[in-house]
Design a protein around this motif. Structure first.
Motif, PDB file in Angstrom:
ATOM      1  N   PRO A 225     -48.428 -56.661 -60.108  1.00 27.25           N
ATOM      2  CA  PRO A 225     -47.632 -57.414 -59.124  1.00 27.25           C
ATOM      3  C   PRO A 225     -47.432 -56.590 -57.853  1.00 27.25           C
ATOM      4  N   ASP A 226     -47.041 -57.281 -56.802  1.00 26.05           N
ATOM      5  CA  ASP A 226     -46.853 -56.581 -55.524  1.00 26.05           C
ATOM      6  C   ASP A 226     -45.457 -55.978 -55.397  1.00 26.05           C
ATOM      7  N   LYS A 227     -44.446 -56.621 -55.937  1.00 25.09           N
ATOM      8  CA  LYS A 227     -43.071 -56.162 -55.747  1.00 25.09           C
ATOM      9  C   LYS A 227     -42.521 -55.550 -57.023  1.00 25.09           C
ATOM     10  N   CYS A 228     -42.949 -54.340 -57.320  1.00 26.50           N
ATOM     11  CA  CYS A 228     -42.411 -53.616 -58.467  1.00 26.50           C
ATOM     12  C   CYS A 228     -42.508 -52.124 -58.188  1.00 26.50           C
ATOM     13  N   GLU A 229     -41.654 -51.338 -58.811  1.00 26.24           N
ATOM     14  CA  GLU A 229     -41.596 -49.910 -58.545  1.00 26.24           C
ATOM     15  C   GLU A 229     -42.852 -49.191 -59.021  1.00 26.24           C
ATOM     16  N   PHE A 230     -43.444 -49.663 -60.107  1.00 23.55           N
ATOM     17  CA  PHE A 230     -44.661 -49.025 -60.606  1.00 23.55           C
ATOM     18  C   PHE A 230     -45.782 -49.119 -59.575  1.00 23.55           C
ATOM     19  N   THR A 231     -45.945 -50.290 -58.975  1.00 23.00           N
ATOM     20  CA  THR A 231     -46.984 -50.482 -57.957  1.00 23.00           C
ATOM     21  C   THR A 231     -46.717 -49.602 -56.732  1.00 23.00           C
ATOM     22  N   LYS A 232     -45.464 -49.524 -56.327  1.00 22.85           N
ATOM     23  CA  LYS A 232     -45.120 -48.700 -55.170  1.00 22.85           C
ATOM     24  C   LYS A 232     -45.428 -47.229 -55.427  1.00 22.85           C
ATOM     25  N   LEU A 233     -45.053 -46.743 -56.610  1.00 22.95           N
ATOM     26  CA  LEU A 233     -45.319 -45.341 -56.940  1.00 22.95           C
ATOM     27  C   LEU A 233     -46.814 -45.078 -57.057  1.00 22.95           C
ATOM     28  N   LEU A 234     -47.551 -46.052 -57.558  1.00 28.42           N
ATOM     29  CA  LEU A 234     -49.004 -45.910 -57.651  1.00 28.42           C
ATOM     30  C   LEU A 234     -49.629 -45.753 -56.268  1.00 28.42           C
TER      31      LEU A 234
ATOM     32  N   MET B 146     -43.521 -40.857 -62.964  1.00 29.82           N
ATOM     33  CA  MET B 146     -43.016 -41.852 -63.903  1.00 29.82           C
ATOM     34  C   MET B 146     -43.818 -41.826 -65.213  1.00 29.82           C
ATOM     35  N   ILE B 147     -45.143 -41.687 -65.095  1.00 30.90           N
ATOM     36  CA  ILE B 147     -45.986 -41.669 -66.292  1.00 30.90           C
ATOM     37  C   ILE B 147     -45.657 -40.472 -67.173  1.00 30.90           C
ATOM     38  N   ARG B 148     -45.489 -39.296 -66.567  1.00 29.29           N
ATOM     39  CA  ARG B 148     -45.216 -38.096 -67.353  1.00 29.29           C
ATOM     40  C   ARG B 148     -43.819 -38.153 -67.987  1.00 29.29           C
ATOM     41  N   VAL B 149     -42.843 -38.627 -67.250  1.00 21.96           N
ATOM     42  CA  VAL B 149     -41.493 -38.736 -67.805  1.00 21.96           C
ATOM     43  C   VAL B 149     -41.487 -39.718 -68.980  1.00 21.96           C
ATOM     44  N   PHE B 150     -42.177 -40.846 -68.812  1.00 26.69           N
ATOM     45  CA  PHE B 150     -42.233 -41.830 -69.895  1.00 26.69           C
ATOM     46  C   PHE B 150     -42.987 -41.272 -71.097  1.00 26.69           C
ATOM     47  N   ALA B 151     -43.991 -40.424 -70.850  1.00 26.19           N
ATOM     48  CA  ALA B 151     -44.724 -39.799 -71.957  1.00 26.19           C
ATOM     49  C   ALA B 151     -43.805 -38.878 -72.760  1.00 26.19           C
ATOM     50  N   TRP B 152     -42.939 -38.129 -72.077  1.00 21.79           N
ATOM     51  CA  TRP B 152     -41.976 -37.273 -72.792  1.00 21.79           C
ATOM     52  C   TRP B 152     -40.985 -38.131 -73.599  1.00 21.79           C
ATOM     53  N   ILE B 153     -40.604 -39.264 -73.044  1.00 19.77           N
ATOM     54  CA  ILE B 153     -39.692 -40.155 -73.777  1.00 19.77           C
ATOM     55  C   ILE B 153     -40.356 -40.680 -75.044  1.00 19.77           C
ATOM     56  N   LEU B 154     -41.627 -41.086 -74.891  1.00 22.07           N
ATOM     57  CA  LEU B 154     -42.349 -41.579 -76.062  1.00 22.07           C
ATOM     58  C   LEU B 154     -42.500 -40.490 -77.123  1.00 22.07           C
ATOM     59  N   ARG B 155     -42.762 -39.253 -76.694  1.00 21.58           N
ATOM     60  CA  ARG B 155     -42.857 -38.162 -77.669  1.00 21.58           C
ATOM     61  C   ARG B 155     -41.521 -37.956 -78.386  1.00 21.58           C
ATOM     62  N   PHE B 156     -40.427 -38.014 -77.609  1.00 17.01           N
ATOM     63  CA  PHE B 156     -39.109 -37.841 -78.221  1.00 17.01           C
ATOM     64  C   PHE B 156     -38.840 -38.929 -79.256  1.00 17.01           C
ATOM     65  N   VAL B 157     -39.209 -40.162 -78.925  1.00 15.72           N
ATOM     66  CA  VAL B 157     -39.016 -41.267 -79.868  1.00 15.72           C
ATOM     67  C   VAL B 157     -39.851 -41.043 -81.125  1.00 15.72           C
ATOM     68  N   ASN B 158     -41.095 -40.614 -80.931  1.00 20.99           N
ATOM     69  CA  ASN B 158     -41.960 -40.375 -82.087  1.00 20.99           C
ATOM     70  C   ASN B 158     -41.439 -39.224 -82.946  1.00 20.99           C
ATOM     71  N   ASN B 159     -40.911 -38.190 -82.313  1.00 21.82           N
ATOM     72  CA  ASN B 159     -40.372 -37.067 -83.069  1.00 21.82           C
ATOM     73  C   ASN B 159     -39.124 -37.460 -83.860  1.00 21.82           C
ATOM     74  N   CYS B 160     -38.362 -38.401 -83.296  1.00 23.21           N
ATOM     75  CA  CYS B 160     -37.154 -38.844 -84.005  1.00 23.21           C
ATOM     76  C   CYS B 160     -37.491 -39.694 -85.232  1.00 23.21           C
ATOM     77  N   ARG B 161     -38.658 -40.275 -85.253  1.00 23.34           N
ATOM     78  CA  ARG B 161     -39.041 -41.137 -86.362  1.00 23.34           C
ATOM     79  C   ARG B 161     -39.606 -40.354 -87.543  1.00 23.34           C
ATOM     80  N   LYS B 162     -39.840 -39.061 -87.374  1.00 25.54           N
ATOM     81  CA  LYS B 162     -40.408 -38.250 -88.441  1.00 25.54           C
ATOM     82  C   LYS B 162     -39.672 -36.932 -88.515  1.00 25.54           C
ATOM     83  N   ASP B 163     -40.128 -36.095 -89.406  1.00 20.75           N
ATOM     84  CA  ASP B 163     -39.522 -34.787 -89.551  1.00 20.75           C
ATOM     85  C   ASP B 163     -39.696 -33.993 -88.259  1.00 20.75           C
ATOM     86  N   TYR B 164     -38.585 -33.420 -87.709  1.00 18.28           N
ATOM     87  CA  TYR B 164     -38.625 -32.720 -86.427  1.00 18.28           C
ATOM     88  C   TYR B 164     -39.585 -31.543 -86.455  1.00 18.28           C
ATOM     89  N   ASN B 165     -39.677 -30.856 -87.607  1.00 19.54           N
ATOM     90  CA  ASN B 165     -40.545 -29.677 -87.697  1.00 19.54           C
ATOM     91  C   ASN B 165     -42.008 -30.034 -87.521  1.00 19.54           C
TER      92      ASN B 165
END
Length: 389
Positions: free
Chosen positions: A88-97, A1-20
């Motif tokens: 929290p105890d009942k969340c997907e992030f905690t379970k994956l951790l 989940m952390i790595r996938v979200f990191a790629w999403i954040l990079r994509f968002v950052n790349n969209c906010r500036k020049d792609y090159n």
């Protein structure tokens, strides 16, 4: 989940500036750490909007992450240990951790898992949460799952009906025997690997083996000597009491198998000429009465004591379509084959004691005590049903 979200954040950052000018190489440590912090903030915002109801002393750090103050803040140690992140105890992030730490540490148990998680995180109701996640681990379930069991069974009619001596026998052989008509199998077969189904004669075999081991030791006998020893063991087996032995000499002697082997039958007719018809009828009536009294004693003193006992280790019944392991005493659990239940075979009383399983090599029949359920949902439901009972 952390790595996938990191790629999403990079994509968002790349969209906010020049792609090159955007990043195209692998994720950096800074990006992964930033992704983890973002996910923790999102989790805390969604599941812990109001921390006033909590019994912990909390504060928000420089990264806007909610942390818990411990009583060892004066200790010279890492800040993440002194101020763990609240989750929290009942969340997907905690379970994956929990699953990730569990896998990285060789599928450790709850006693090891809790201190490892405590190094960085403070999970609400941590022990209960960790235990529930570990119970869903398929690999751990393969090694700790217990076999199914059935309720107490009824004795077959052959064991309780009146019949002649040796009219019903139990034989332990290597293979089935067939008759000519339609090649139909003739004795009644117990399921494979279910030796306890023949417990009646298996118990006698065990007694014979014990007697032979104790009397022979390491001796090597001839055939005649061995036959003599076996006959002596046979005499002891047939003389064993089947009912209560009383110290009162006025009471009846206990029933033994030898009484039924003789069964008051006599084919000797040498003195038939000396008996008249009246004496013969009287003698026959006397013998019939003795036989009837013997059967009545067997019924009242032995059969009446055979009551069903509750199985304390009873587990839920198997289900069609369930994935199970087929237990084998001669192999390690890692080598046990996986099968699918395709048919439930009930007994005369409706209890499920045998199932038909489909494996990669065909179908087999096994008793429920030899199958180990693998489905996590089934294991959880089984524990829940037992607690409710």
């Amino acid at each position: 989940m952390i790595r996938v979200f990191a790629w999403i954040l990079r994509f968002v950052n790349n969209c906010r500036k020049d792609y090159n000018k955007g990043k195209e190489h692998e994720l950096s440590v800074a990006e992964i750490e930033n992704s983890e912090k973002q996910l923790i903030r999102l989790t805390q915002t969604y599941y812990l909007p109001d921390v006033e109801f909590l019994k912990f002393v909390t504060f928000i750090d420089n990264d806007n992450i909610l942390r818990v103050k411990s009583k060892i803040t004066e200790r010279n140690d890492e800040s993440s240990f002194l101020y763990p992140i609240l989750l929290p105890d009942k969340c997907e992030f905690t379970k994956l951790l929990i699953r990730s730490i569990h896998k990285k540490n060789c599928h450790a148990g709850i006693q090891i898992m809790q201190p490892l998680i405590r190094e960085r995180f403070w999970i609400i109701r941590a022990r209960k949460t960790i235990k529930s996640i570990l119970n869903e681990c398929f690999i751990c379930a393969r090694f700790k799952v217990k076999s199914l069991s059935s309720g107490p069974s009824l004795l077959p009619p052959d064991r309780v009906n009146d019949c002649a001596i040796f009219e019903v026998v139990g034989i332990d052989l290597a293979g089935p025997l067939s008759v000519f008509k339609n090649w139909r199998k003739v004795w009644k077969f117990i399921p494979p690997t279910a030796a306890w189904w023949g417990g009646w004669w298996e118990r006698l075999v065990r007694i014979i083996k014990k007697l032979l081991r104790r009397s022979l030791g390491k001796s090597i006998l001839s055939y005649e000597e061995l036959s003599t020893v076996i006959c002596e063991c046979e005499f002891l087996i047939n003389s064993r009491p089947l009912t209560y032995i009383s110290e009162n000499p006025q009471e009846l002697i206990p029933l033994t198998p030898a009484m039924f082997l003789i069964e008051n039958r006599c084919s000797d007719t040498t003195d038939i000429d000396e008996l008249n018809s009246r004496d013969l009828r009287k003698r026959m009536k006397y013998r019939i009465k003795l036989l009837s009294d013997l059967r009545q004693r067997f019924r009242k003193e032995y059969l009446s004591e055979l009551i069903q006992k509750q199985n304390d280790n009873r587990v839920r019944e198997p289900r069609i379509g369930e994935m199970v392991l087929i237990g084998n005493d001669n192999k390690k659990r890692l080598s046990w084959p996986i099968a699918k239940i395709v048919e439930l075979i009930p007994g005369r009383d409706g209890e499920i004691r045998t199932v038909r399983l489909k494996t990669q090599h065909g179908t087999v029949i096994r008793p429920v005590q030899r199958i180990f359920p693998l489905e996590v949902q089934a294991i959880a439901n089984s524990d829940k049903e037992l607690k409710e009972e």
